[in-house]
Design a protein around this motif. Sequence first.
Motif, short mmCIF file in Angstrom:
data_model
loop_
_atom_site.label_atom_id
_atom_site.label_comp_id
_atom_site.label_asym_id
_atom_site.label_seq_id
_atom_site.Cartn_x
_atom_site.Cartn_y
_atom_site.Cartn_z
N CYS A 33 21.17 11.43 -6.17
CA CYS A 33 21.19 10.71 -7.46
C CYS A 33 22.47 11.01 -8.23
CB CYS A 33 19.98 11.09 -8.29
SG CYS A 33 18.41 10.50 -7.64
N TYR A 34 22.84 12.28 -8.24
CA TYR A 34 24.05 12.68 -8.96
C TYR A 34 25.29 11.99 -8.37
CZ TYR A 34 27.75 15.67 -10.84
OH TYR A 34 28.88 16.13 -11.45
N ILE A 69 22.87 14.95 -14.65
CA ILE A 69 23.09 13.49 -14.55
C ILE A 69 23.08 12.85 -15.93
CG2 ILE A 69 22.04 11.33 -13.76
CD1 ILE A 69 21.21 12.78 -11.21
N TYR A 70 22.09 13.21 -16.74
CA TYR A 70 22.01 12.65 -18.09
C TYR A 70 23.21 13.07 -18.93
CZ TYR A 70 17.21 11.15 -17.25
OH TYR A 70 16.10 10.53 -16.76
N THR A 71 23.62 14.31 -18.78
CA THR A 71 24.79 14.80 -19.52
C THR A 71 26.02 13.98 -19.16
OG1 THR A 71 23.87 17.04 -19.56
CG2 THR A 71 26.22 16.82 -19.99
N SER A 72 26.23 13.76 -17.85
CA SER A 72 27.39 12.98 -17.40
C SER A 72 27.36 11.56 -17.97
CB SER A 72 27.41 12.91 -15.87
OG SER A 72 27.57 14.18 -15.31
N LEU A 73 26.15 10.98 -18.01
CA LEU A 73 26.03 9.62 -18.53
C LEU A 73 26.34 9.56 -20.03
CD1 LEU A 73 22.94 8.16 -16.67
CD2 LEU A 73 25.24 7.18 -16.75
N VAL A 74 25.80 10.50 -20.76
CA VAL A 74 26.04 10.54 -22.21
C VAL A 74 27.53 10.69 -22.49
CG1 VAL A 74 25.70 11.90 -24.31
CG2 VAL A 74 23.75 11.38 -22.83
N CYS A 88 24.20 1.43 -13.75
CA CYS A 88 23.77 2.79 -13.42
C CYS A 88 22.49 3.14 -14.18
CB CYS A 88 24.88 3.79 -13.77
SG CYS A 88 24.47 5.50 -13.39
N LEU A 89 22.43 2.80 -15.45
CA LEU A 89 21.23 3.07 -16.25
C LEU A 89 20.03 2.31 -15.69
CD1 LEU A 89 22.74 2.95 -19.86
CD2 LEU A 89 21.86 4.96 -18.67
N ASP A 126 11.79 15.41 -18.00
CA ASP A 126 12.79 15.89 -17.06
C ASP A 126 13.41 17.22 -17.50
OD1 ASP A 126 13.40 12.53 -16.82
OD2 ASP A 126 12.99 13.72 -15.03
N GLY A 127 12.74 17.91 -18.40
CA GLY A 127 13.27 19.19 -18.88
C GLY A 127 14.58 19.03 -19.61
N PHE A 128 14.76 17.88 -20.32
CA PHE A 128 16.02 17.58 -20.97
C PHE A 128 16.01 18.12 -22.40
CE2 PHE A 128 18.96 14.87 -23.32
CZ PHE A 128 20.04 14.81 -22.46
N ASN A 129 16.87 19.07 -22.67
CA ASN A 129 16.99 19.64 -24.01
C ASN A 129 18.42 19.43 -24.50
OD1 ASN A 129 14.34 20.77 -24.20
ND2 ASN A 129 15.00 22.33 -22.73
N LEU A 130 18.54 18.89 -25.71
CA LEU A 130 19.87 18.65 -26.26
C LEU A 130 20.56 19.98 -26.53
CD1 LEU A 130 19.19 15.71 -28.73
CD2 LEU A 130 19.96 15.63 -26.37
#
Length: 615
Positions: free
Chosen positions: A388-389, A422-427, A404-405, A452-456
């Motif tokens: 995915c990455y 992956i989310y970090t790269s997209l942001v 991609c989104l 997804d364990g996503f913490n800002l």
Amino acid sequence: MQKRVFFPLLFSSFSTSSSSSLLKIVTSSSLEITDDFLLSSFLPLSMNPSQIAMNHICSSINQQQKRSTNNTNVLLQLDLEDHLLSHVSTDDISRILLRCQSKPLSALSFFNWAKTHLPNKLMPRNYCLIIHILTWSRFFSQARTFLYEMSEKYPKFDLFDCLVDSTSGDCNWSPTVFGIIVKVFVKMGKIDEGLRVLKKMVKMEFLPTTNECNCVMSGLIKANRSAECWDVRDLMKKSRIHSDTYTFNILTNVLCKCGNVGKAKEFMEEMEVEGFNPDIVTYNTLITGFTRKGKMDEAFYLYKIMHRRGVVPDSITYTLLITGLCQNGRTAEAHRLFHQMLHREVEPDGFMYNALIVGYCNQGKLMKGKLMLQEMIQAGFLPDRFTCYMMVESYMKAGELLPCLNMLAQLRKLGVSISFEIYTSLVVSLCREGRPNAARNLQNLLILKGDDGFNLNLEIYNNLINGYCSTDFIAEALELKDEMIAQGVEPNVDSYRFLITSLCRNERSADGESLIWEMVESFKLVPDFNILQSLLNGYCKKREYLKAETFLDNLAQKFQISETRNYNILINALCEEGNLTKSIELQNKMLKLGILPNAQTCKFLISAISRTHQS
């Protein structure tokens, strides 16, 4: 005082455990006899303390034998007075052990008692006797325990030689004991000792077993000395010690590490000569070794040999080859092999699809990667996180962020867990492309779902703030700054630089100055030159020179932050406007504050003076 007597010559028996009665001659220069020793020597046996102690011990052992316990941990119950204990010698311990060798549990019980009550009398020969007795009686676990003890207690003694020496006499023994020594040394990590004992066994014709040779080879592999396994293998061949399946498994592992195709060919021929046919596991293990080292031609040589020998490659074989080709930039070949595999009705697995997708992504072939991903999903497999990455990276390099989104949204619906990276790269990419609102929406979506364990973190916030500031959405950027503080994420110098630079660029220098005091007072952050330059340029652009000067004074007085280059910005602006008087006053003020003008200061002032004279 005890009287001491010296004899010119004394004969005493050496040991009853030897095959014949040997006499040991001791000269007066080497033996000193006390009155107590002389007295006991001339006493009848019934009154001799040494004999009384021996009889008492043997009687207790006999009573224990009658109780006939099979517990190897039972201790001998023996009450022997201290003055009798002192008369029990090392040779006496050996005699008792030899008497008990037909009853190994009794011998073990006595030896354990001696370890507690006669620790200073126990010598290597006593250990050797109990080890021989236990090995002969097949109590191998207890024998190993005493070998460990002996090795630690007498590190200077050669265990092998000691055990060989103690085989003379009436002690029953078995060559198995030498194999146990090998295993003990290997388990203790003393590989050199184990190897030495193995060679000694061969030299003395105590042939080691296949299991003992395998044990040494396993120890060599663990010690990263795989190449020496072939020396053991040669020793086995010369001594005609037959190999077993485990031997070939070990050597196959060695070949995997060295990646020698010539040796692999020779090795497989040897296997066949000895009646072992290489199977699918053998070939796959060898192919693993070659692919890990990037030796794909050698791996395919084995692949061809498999067909000739009638060994059908399985999905593992193809996975290894396809993955190896993709990792070496030969993705097109890997794809052709993939189709050959399907033609041969071998079921693909997820590893193959992942390898092909990553291979195409590494080569920048996004379209082929997309097609493989669709094919993978249709086959019932899902991509792993790394795949995915790599797909996301390829989309971003191609500038296709919105597709991609959409792809990630589809994968999420299928149950694929998208990683934080992956989310970090997209942001970050969305912000850099001037789409901070899209990045913010993605962030909010992730916070709402939270699966997804996503913490800002600071990195995400800074990229969002920079994205908004770059597009002059200052209100949204300031809102994000307040949000991150409320969430317990402390801003850093970068956070404030983005905000202050944007504010000053949009003629909101006063708001920028407020943020500078906030970062200094609330977070103990020191503004860098870029921040101060932005603020001072902002004031100067609006010709608010007094505010700029007041700010510099407050910065120097309250926080001792003062640099010549900060004042140079204001002096240069005044000089450009032609306000030479104010420029010189500001220079004098710098001197009073202990801030020395530099060459740049002088250059600005000289240029202003020159322009004044010309006009």
